[in-house]
Design a protein around this motif. Structure first.
Motif, PDB file in Angstrom:
ATOM      1  N   LEU A  87      -8.924   3.472   3.280  1.00 27.00           N
ATOM      2  CA  LEU A  87      -7.898   4.075   2.426  1.00 27.00           C
ATOM      3  C   LEU A  87      -8.508   4.565   1.112  1.00 27.00           C
ATOM      4  O   LEU A  87      -8.191   5.672   0.646  1.00 27.00           O
ATOM      5  N   PHE A  88      -9.378   3.752   0.503  1.00 23.83           N
ATOM      6  CA  PHE A  88      -9.997   4.155  -0.749  1.00 23.83           C
ATOM      7  C   PHE A  88     -10.873   5.387  -0.557  1.00 23.83           C
ATOM      8  O   PHE A  88     -10.982   6.225  -1.456  1.00 23.83           O
ATOM      9  N   ALA A  89     -11.499   5.510   0.610  1.00 25.01           N
ATOM     10  CA  ALA A  89     -12.341   6.681   0.879  1.00 25.01           C
ATOM     11  C   ALA A  89     -11.511   7.951   0.997  1.00 25.01           C
ATOM     12  O   ALA A  89     -12.039   9.054   0.837  1.00 25.01           O
ATOM     13  N   ALA A 136       0.568   3.043  14.073  1.00 21.72           N
ATOM     14  CA  ALA A 136       0.573   4.232  13.229  1.00 21.72           C
ATOM     15  C   ALA A 136      -0.717   4.331  12.419  1.00 21.72           C
ATOM     16  O   ALA A 136      -1.327   5.409  12.312  1.00 21.72           O
ATOM     17  N   VAL A 137      -1.155   3.213  11.851  1.00 27.30           N
ATOM     18  CA  VAL A 137      -2.397   3.179  11.079  1.00 27.30           C
ATOM     19  C   VAL A 137      -3.583   3.483  11.988  1.00 27.30           C
ATOM     20  O   VAL A 137      -4.489   4.260  11.625  1.00 27.30           O
ATOM     21  N   GLU A 138      -3.588   2.893  13.167  1.00 28.87           N
ATOM     22  CA  GLU A 138      -4.679   3.107  14.123  1.00 28.87           C
ATOM     23  C   GLU A 138      -4.795   4.581  14.496  1.00 28.87           C
ATOM     24  O   GLU A 138      -5.902   5.132  14.561  1.00 28.87           O
ATOM     25  N   ASN A 139      -3.664   5.237  14.740  1.00 32.65           N
ATOM     26  CA  ASN A 139      -3.684   6.643  15.140  1.00 32.65           C
ATOM     27  C   ASN A 139      -4.114   7.562  13.996  1.00 32.65           C
ATOM     28  O   ASN A 139      -4.746   8.600  14.226  1.00 32.65           O
ATOM     29  N   ALA A 140      -3.761   7.181  12.773  1.00 29.81           N
ATOM     30  CA  ALA A 140      -4.048   8.036  11.623  1.00 29.81           C
ATOM     31  C   ALA A 140      -5.465   7.866  11.091  1.00 29.81           C
ATOM     32  O   ALA A 140      -6.008   8.788  10.473  1.00 29.81           O
ATOM     33  N   ALA A 193       0.821  -1.218   0.000  1.00 27.96           N
ATOM     34  CA  ALA A 193       0.000   0.000   0.000  1.00 27.96           C
ATOM     35  C   ALA A 193       0.853   1.265   0.000  1.00 27.96           C
ATOM     36  O   ALA A 193       0.350   2.355  -0.313  1.00 27.96           O
ATOM     37  N   MET A 194       2.141   1.125   0.339  1.00 24.79           N
ATOM     38  CA  MET A 194       3.058   2.262   0.328  1.00 24.79           C
ATOM     39  C   MET A 194       3.697   2.465  -1.041  1.00 24.79           C
ATOM     40  O   MET A 194       4.285   3.513  -1.322  1.00 24.79           O
ATOM     41  N   ARG A 195       3.617   1.454  -1.914  1.00 24.17           N
ATOM     42  CA  ARG A 195       4.256   1.546  -3.221  1.00 24.17           C
ATOM     43  C   ARG A 195       3.341   2.236  -4.229  1.00 24.17           C
ATOM     44  O   ARG A 195       2.117   2.167  -4.108  1.00 24.17           O
ATOM     45  N   ILE A 228      -1.824   4.364   0.434  1.00 25.21           N
ATOM     46  CA  ILE A 228      -1.582   5.230   1.605  1.00 25.21           C
ATOM     47  C   ILE A 228      -0.945   6.513   1.086  1.00 25.21           C
ATOM     48  O   ILE A 228       0.265   6.589   0.858  1.00 25.21           O
ATOM     49  N   GLN A 229      -1.770   7.548   0.916  1.00 23.09           N
ATOM     50  CA  GLN A 229      -1.287   8.816   0.388  1.00 23.09           C
ATOM     51  C   GLN A 229      -0.944   9.818   1.482  1.00 23.09           C
ATOM     52  O   GLN A 229      -0.199  10.774   1.225  1.00 23.09           O
ATOM     53  N   ASP A 230      -1.476   9.622   2.683  1.00 24.18           N
ATOM     54  CA  ASP A 230      -1.229  10.543   3.794  1.00 24.18           C
ATOM     55  C   ASP A 230       0.267  10.562   4.121  1.00 24.18           C
ATOM     56  O   ASP A 230       0.826   9.555   4.564  1.00 24.18           O
ATOM     57  N   GLN A 231       0.908  11.713   3.926  1.00 25.91           N
ATOM     58  CA  GLN A 231       2.355  11.784   4.097  1.00 25.91           C
ATOM     59  C   GLN A 231       2.771  11.562   5.549  1.00 25.91           C
ATOM     60  O   GLN A 231       3.812  10.954   5.813  1.00 25.91           O
ATOM     61  N   ALA A 232       1.974  12.059   6.497  1.00 18.87           N
ATOM     62  CA  ALA A 232       2.308  11.867   7.910  1.00 18.87           C
ATOM     63  C   ALA A 232       2.272  10.379   8.263  1.00 18.87           C
ATOM     64  O   ALA A 232       3.159   9.879   8.975  1.00 18.87           O
TER      65      ALA A 232
END
Length: 262
Positions: A168-170, A73-77, A44-46, A51-55
């Motif tokens: 992620l798609f949303a 990290a995913v849970e927090n974001a 998903a990072m490639r 995953i487009q969110d830079q943070a």
């Protein structure tokens, strides 16, 4: 079987050996389940990135090889993720770490433990009678997971990935995704056997066509790289603006290069 691979099995206690073999198989199942979650996150990072969110991307990069830290990290974001599924995956990763690494330091957090304890009834309903309190006692005692617990972890990891992909798609910017998809596809063609001199030459083969022929070649290129004119009947999907597609069909190679760099 080759002569050098011959082996014998004559244990002093077949029962003990069978229990050890069973634990090995269950531990291996935990490892494969965690690897499945990790592989999804890495993919998903490639580009083209889900995953487009830079943070979030930075946090996942900082996690390095720690799957547990990536999950946190995913849970927090993404606060809309199902907390029960996250807690189950956190328990899966923690149990796998305890089994596979002598000096594992990513233990189950008190927050995830509380979610599992308070959600005992929901867990039993979703995972065919699994008792989260019994599961946590086994985890604390460093006992091997039962078959039911391993099966429930695998089930939870599948549903976690499904939930994550929906979220992620949303959040995806469709135009950024489309630019990355086109760029990656052109680079893949350029890197293939007996291909031309880089991405620009591949773009010229398609977007350098006569104006009347160009849309047909561009549409074929997009379809060969996973896009379709029909909306998916199930699962997450992206819808691109009609104006964006019209622009993409009309570009010449120079205009395409500018668009890809915007």
């Amino acid at each position: 079987m080759p002569p050098e691979m011959r082996m014998a099995w004559s244990p002093k206690s077949p029962e003990i050996s069978a229990r050890r073999a069973r634990r090995l198989v269950l531990d291996m199942a935990l490892i494969r389940a965690v690897d499945g979650v990790d592989v999804y996150l890495r993919c998903a990072m490639r580009k083209p990135t889900l995953i487009q969110d830079q943070a979030l991307r930075s946090e996942i990069d900082r996690a390095n090889r720690s799957v547990f830290k990536k999950i946190v990290a995913v849970e927090n974001a993404i606060p809309d993720l199902d907390p029960l599924l996250i807690a189950m995956v956190a328990a899966l990763v923690s149990w796998r770490n305890e089994s596979a690494h002598v000096e594992a330091d990513d233990g189950l957090s008190e927050r995830h433990r509380a979610i599992l304890e308070e959600g005992n009834a929901d867990i039993a309903s979703k995972f065919r009678g699994l008792d989260s309190n019994v599961m946590l006692r086994s985890y604390d005692a460093e006992s091997p997971p039962t078959f039911k617990e391993v099966a429930s972890f695998i089930n939870a990891s599948h549903h976690f990935i499904q939930d994550l992909e929906d979220q992620l798609f949303a959040r995806i910017d469709p135009e950024i995704f489309l630019k990355q998809l086109v760029g990656v596809a052109l680079q893949r063609r350029a890197d293939g056997p007996s291909e031309g001199n880089g991405r620009s030459s591949k773009a010229a083969e398609i977007w350098g066509r006569a104006e009347d022929d160009r849309p047909r070649y561009v549409r074929s290129f997009l379809q060969h790289n996973g896009l379709t004119l029909e909306r998916a009947k199930s699962g997450p999907s992206l819808k691109f603006k009609e104006e964006t597609i019209k622009r993409l069909l009309s570009f010449n190679p120079k205009e395409l290069g500018i668009w890809l760099q915007e």
